[in-house]
Design an enzyme around this catalytic site. Sequence first.
Site, mmCIF file in Angstrom:
data_model
loop_
_atom_site.group_PDB
_atom_site.id
_atom_site.type_symbol
_atom_site.label_atom_id
_atom_site.label_comp_id
_atom_site.label_asym_id
_atom_site.label_seq_id
_atom_site.Cartn_x
_atom_site.Cartn_y
_atom_site.Cartn_z
ATOM 1 N N SER A 293 0.822 -1.205 0.000
ATOM 2 C CA SER A 293 0.000 0.000 0.000
ATOM 3 C C SER A 293 0.864 1.266 0.000
ATOM 4 O O SER A 293 1.550 1.556 -0.972
ATOM 5 C CB SER A 293 -0.947 -0.039 1.201
ATOM 6 O OG SER A 293 -1.906 0.969 1.140
ATOM 7 N N ASP A 304 9.729 5.152 -10.198
ATOM 8 C CA ASP A 304 9.088 5.505 -11.462
ATOM 9 C C ASP A 304 9.630 6.808 -12.043
ATOM 10 O O ASP A 304 9.779 6.938 -13.260
ATOM 11 C CB ASP A 304 7.576 5.623 -11.240
ATOM 12 C CG ASP A 304 6.782 5.593 -12.526
ATOM 13 O OD1 ASP A 304 6.820 4.562 -13.223
ATOM 14 O OD2 ASP A 304 6.128 6.613 -12.844
ATOM 15 N N LYS A 318 -0.446 -4.300 -3.424
ATOM 16 C CA LYS A 318 -1.741 -3.695 -3.087
ATOM 17 C C LYS A 318 -1.801 -2.303 -3.703
ATOM 18 O O LYS A 318 -1.314 -1.329 -3.130
ATOM 19 C CB LYS A 318 -1.949 -3.616 -1.579
ATOM 20 C CG LYS A 318 -3.305 -3.012 -1.196
ATOM 21 C CD LYS A 318 -3.443 -2.902 0.313
ATOM 22 C CE LYS A 318 -4.778 -2.277 0.680
ATOM 23 N NZ LYS A 318 -4.910 -0.867 0.236
#
Length: 418
Positions: A293, A304, A318
């Site tokens: 999470s 990223d 998740k």
Amino acid sequence: MLLCMFKRLFVPGVLLLAIIGLFSWLMWSPFWQSLREVGAVFQLIHREYYDADAVDYEALRDKALKGTLHNLDPYSRYFTKEDFKSFRERSEQRYVGVGIEIQELEDDVTVVTVFPGSSAEQAGVLPGDQIVRVDATDVSDFNVEEVTDAIRGEEGQPVELGLFRPAVDEELSLEVMRAPVEIPSVLDTALTDDGIGYLRLSQFGERTSEEFAAALDQLERNGMQALIIDLRNNPGGYLSAAKEVTEQFLDEGQLIVYTAGRDEADRTEYVSDTPARVGDYPVAVLVNHYSASGSEIVAGVLQDVGRAVVVGETSFGKGSVQTVHQLRFGGAVSQTTALYYFPSGTSIHNKGVEPDIAVEVEPETARKLEVQHRHADRMTPEEFERIFEFKPDLQDAVRNRAEDYLRGELTSSAPAAA
């Protein structure tokens, strides 16, 4: 005359037809028909089940709602009033208790941590003490949750703990005052001689961002040149807290994540609200299979956008967002309402964040390392070995690999002498 009579009959007739139509809708709509069927089953169970105490209507309601939410997906859930109170305490990082962490070791509920400054520390409770009595109640056969419930209570009220202390083979009784206990997010910080900082986050709660910023400030003042953020075994928490930690590394206005719900137009973007507050030093984020999470947001977004490398194992996966609705009777519903996506459009739901540098750890070694991380600095090596039955000298292969990577980055970026 006839017109007046028509009006007098027409209006009640229309109202009567409307009532009949509404009643028919209530009788035959899928929603009300399903409720009637559920109610009929409730009545049957309540009337005939052999254990009457287990099937009062409130208990049946709680069981039905738990089953309904659980069967939607693994992350939607129903909280009873008591469950929701515990959930809020964890998220708010504060509860009323005595300031100890307990664990079941060889069938004995044992104190493994006494929080510094807590009422338990002031009363003389020590790691390794086994809890056998709470006030007048024998808890020697209780599990951890039952002992916790027995110890918790109203702020300012004392509780008497009956303890067995194996180190001296002695039983003792200590009165401990129940008081507010703060649950920190930052569990550990360290700085190597060559300037590699280390910071471990246990959760993403209401104060996580402030604690994280304060820990970074201290490390930077002490000369940090590179940073390791350890998110292993961090289950997540508030999306807002993960966003506030991540944005400390990003430019103002930079996209962090966006969420998308059942409708295509139902998209919410979360962008950095402040300029990057940290220097442009290299960063490594540690994750394992239990990083989930909010942990995956921090690790995945920094990966990223090229701001950090991820070291360790593929994370939990998740990538969903839950919305919590408190109910009028004190319980709450937490249901999945959206998935989140990284700036590149990537979703890690059911996939996880893939590490840039993979380091696999055997499950038993990982378990022992987690125990060592949590407790080794709070007791002597002798106490640790007596309680946990292994020496606190395990090498952390994931952290060591991250340090090696960062040392290489620092060396490659250092100015060359001519």
